[in-house]
Design a protein around this motif. Sequence first.
Motif, PDB file in Angstrom:
ATOM      1  N   VAL A 192       0.884  -1.243   0.322  1.00  0.00           N
ATOM      2  CA  VAL A 192       0.402   0.289  -0.241  1.00  0.00           C
ATOM      3  C   VAL A 192       0.483   1.424   0.300  1.00  0.00           C
ATOM      4  O   VAL A 192       0.541   2.437  -0.451  1.00  0.00           O
ATOM      5  CB  VAL A 192      -1.188   0.073   1.481  1.00  0.00           C
ATOM      6  CG1 VAL A 192      -2.043   1.788   1.413  1.00  0.00           C
ATOM      7  CG2 VAL A 192      -1.884  -1.107   1.480  1.00  0.00           C
ATOM      8  N   LEU A 193       1.780   1.463   0.827  1.00  0.00           N
ATOM      9  CA  LEU A 193       2.966   2.302   0.665  1.00  0.00           C
ATOM     10  C   LEU A 193       3.775   2.500  -0.559  1.00  0.00           C
ATOM     11  O   LEU A 193       3.497   3.825  -0.156  1.00  0.00           O
ATOM     12  CB  LEU A 193       3.697   2.006   2.218  1.00  0.00           C
ATOM     13  CG  LEU A 193       2.766   2.165   3.291  1.00  0.00           C
ATOM     14  CD1 LEU A 193       4.161   1.806   4.563  1.00  0.00           C
ATOM     15  CD2 LEU A 193       2.581   3.611   3.691  1.00  0.00           C
ATOM     16  N   LYS A 194       4.050   1.246  -1.129  1.00  0.00           N
ATOM     17  CA  LYS A 194       5.382   1.680  -2.287  1.00  0.00           C
ATOM     18  C   LYS A 194       5.041   1.859  -3.385  1.00  0.00           C
ATOM     19  O   LYS A 194       5.965   3.332  -3.450  1.00  0.00           O
ATOM     20  CB  LYS A 194       5.292  -0.486  -2.399  1.00  0.00           C
ATOM     21  CG  LYS A 194       6.804  -0.298  -3.055  1.00  0.00           C
ATOM     22  CD  LYS A 194       7.204  -1.554  -2.842  1.00  0.00           C
ATOM     23  CE  LYS A 194       6.411  -2.412  -4.153  1.00  0.00           C
ATOM     24  NZ  LYS A 194       6.723  -3.824  -4.192  1.00  0.00           N
ATOM     25  N   PRO A 195       4.179   3.018  -3.804  1.00  0.00           N
ATOM     26  CA  PRO A 195       3.170   3.975  -4.742  1.00  0.00           C
ATOM     27  C   PRO A 195       4.219   4.923  -4.561  1.00  0.00           C
ATOM     28  O   PRO A 195       4.908   5.937  -4.659  1.00  0.00           O
ATOM     29  CB  PRO A 195       2.602   3.854  -4.945  1.00  0.00           C
ATOM     30  CG  PRO A 195       1.442   2.321  -4.439  1.00  0.00           C
ATOM     31  CD  PRO A 195       2.591   2.193  -3.534  1.00  0.00           C
ATOM     32  N   PHE A 196       3.925   5.657  -2.724  1.00  0.00           N
ATOM     33  CA  PHE A 196       4.476   6.565  -2.278  1.00  0.00           C
ATOM     34  C   PHE A 196       5.433   7.160  -1.845  1.00  0.00           C
ATOM     35  O   PHE A 196       5.738   7.839  -1.544  1.00  0.00           O
ATOM     36  CB  PHE A 196       2.898   7.140  -1.170  1.00  0.00           C
ATOM     37  CG  PHE A 196       1.745   6.781  -2.074  1.00  0.00           C
ATOM     38  CD1 PHE A 196       1.469   7.863  -2.862  1.00  0.00           C
ATOM     39  CD2 PHE A 196       1.307   6.297  -2.007  1.00  0.00           C
ATOM     40  CE1 PHE A 196      -0.230   7.846  -4.157  1.00  0.00           C
ATOM     41  CE2 PHE A 196      -0.376   5.066  -2.138  1.00  0.00           C
ATOM     42  CZ  PHE A 196      -0.964   6.517  -2.999  1.00  0.00           C
ATOM     43  N   PHE A 197       6.363   5.826  -1.412  1.00  0.00           N
ATOM     44  CA  PHE A 197       7.468   5.903  -0.387  1.00  0.00           C
ATOM     45  C   PHE A 197       8.518   5.171  -0.521  1.00  0.00           C
ATOM     46  O   PHE A 197       8.061   4.406  -1.704  1.00  0.00           O
ATOM     47  CB  PHE A 197       7.339   6.193   1.041  1.00  0.00           C
ATOM     48  CG  PHE A 197       5.852   7.159   1.524  1.00  0.00           C
ATOM     49  CD1 PHE A 197       5.828   8.024   1.978  1.00  0.00           C
ATOM     50  CD2 PHE A 197       4.664   6.301   1.561  1.00  0.00           C
ATOM     51  CE1 PHE A 197       5.572   9.024   3.048  1.00  0.00           C
ATOM     52  CE2 PHE A 197       3.115   7.142   2.094  1.00  0.00           C
ATOM     53  CZ  PHE A 197       3.758   8.669   2.823  1.00  0.00           C
ATOM     54  N   SER A 198      10.040   5.308  -0.230  1.00  0.00           N
ATOM     55  CA  SER A 198      10.867   4.626  -0.602  1.00  0.00           C
ATOM     56  C   SER A 198      11.413   3.813   0.870  1.00  0.00           C
ATOM     57  O   SER A 198      11.377   4.421   1.547  1.00  0.00           O
ATOM     58  CB  SER A 198      11.884   5.342  -0.948  1.00  0.00           C
ATOM     59  OG  SER A 198      12.486   5.946  -0.315  1.00  0.00           O
ATOM     60  N   GLU A 199      12.592   3.009   0.515  1.00  0.00           N
ATOM     61  CA  GLU A 199      13.220   2.806   1.400  1.00  0.00           C
ATOM     62  C   GLU A 199      12.215   2.342   2.753  1.00  0.00           C
ATOM     63  O   GLU A 199      11.993   2.704   4.404  1.00  0.00           O
ATOM     64  CB  GLU A 199      13.684   3.738   2.611  1.00  0.00           C
ATOM     65  CG  GLU A 199      15.287   3.810   1.446  1.00  0.00           C
ATOM     66  CD  GLU A 199      15.868   4.953   2.811  1.00  0.00           C
ATOM     67  OE1 GLU A 199      16.830   4.942   3.558  1.00  0.00           O
ATOM     68  OE2 GLU A 199      16.226   6.256   1.487  1.00  0.00           O
ATOM     69  N   ILE A 200      10.870   1.643   2.429  1.00  0.00           N
ATOM     70  CA  ILE A 200      10.238   1.027   3.157  1.00  0.00           C
ATOM     71  C   ILE A 200      10.473  -0.025   4.357  1.00  0.00           C
ATOM     72  O   ILE A 200      10.535  -1.126   4.333  1.00  0.00           O
ATOM     73  CB  ILE A 200       9.014   0.614   3.064  1.00  0.00           C
ATOM     74  CG1 ILE A 200       8.621   1.903   2.105  1.00  0.00           C
ATOM     75  CG2 ILE A 200       7.809   0.015   4.090  1.00  0.00           C
ATOM     76  CD1 ILE A 200       6.720   1.386   1.392  1.00  0.00           C
TER      77      ILE A 200
END
Length: 274
Positions: A192-200
């Motif tokens: 869910v976070l991947k399209p908006f953020f990096s280095e998760i």
Amino acid sequence: MKNKKTVKEFAELQYKNHQNLTTRMNLWSYGSNPESFQKWIFSNIQIQEYERVLELGCGTGQLWIENIKNIPSTCSIILSDFSKEMLSKAKENIQPLNLPIKFEIIDAEKIPYPNQIFDVVIGCHMLYHIPNIQKALISINRILKSGGRFISTTISQQHIRELKDFLSEFGLYSEERMNLFSEFRNETGREVLKPFFSEIKFYEYINQVNITSVDPLMSYIESLFPMEEFPDYQEKKVEVEEAIVKILEKRSKFKVTGISGLFEAKKPIIAYNS
Ligand SMILES: C[S@@+](CC[C@H](N)C(=O)[O-])C[C@H]1O[C@@H](n2cnc3c(N)ncnc32)[C@H](O)[C@@H]1O
């Protein structure tokens, strides 16, 4: 059972005041994990001096109450929630403590701040209450500075599995009920976070509680089922209570395992070509 509520309406009902949240937090305070969940979250956020921080869906403000000694005095922090009553409770708890904290009613789907002003945005156990998580993540990304951190916590699909299995026997835990939440769990959050953020990054937190009397478990169950939404619970309540009494007579405890998780995600640093 008729279940007509949307994700948003269910969240509004569940958190019209602080009682359901407080009941659930109380139960976990008797858990086996020596580090409280709020202390664990705070140690993972690592707030630095002079950072600007926004918390969405702050609930009663427990994160700050438990970590009062470790809040850098030069930070500026805004605690927000879409529930007026919840935010009042957070204010009542925190204002007397003289911390660098302000309070604001904010719906995470419509964050009223300009671009790139926060170093850290926090959303603990709240993204799954937002019908359109993507819309909220676009706003969160927008208000974060380049390289800023978004810290979110959630639960595992296996969270309180023992209790879910028990309630399923009475038809009280079902797929239909799960439709009252959006999909953001330990297992699915990264996608869910991947399209908006990096280095998760992801960290898991486990806490097990052995409940030895009927009342705390009944209160916890009732906090999950606001009566207006679940009249069938009212009908089955006596049956549920009798079954718990039997289990406690036989095994002297009802074990419940809480599995939560924390995602740390960074807004990509924008490189400008000269
Ligand atoms: C499970 S509670 C978690 C509270 C707190 N973050 C904690 O971990 O103790 C979820 C909180 O999110 C808030 N909430 C739900 N949907 C929201 C939204 N769209 N915008 C802002 N707050 C929301 C609720 O009012 C509630 O206080």
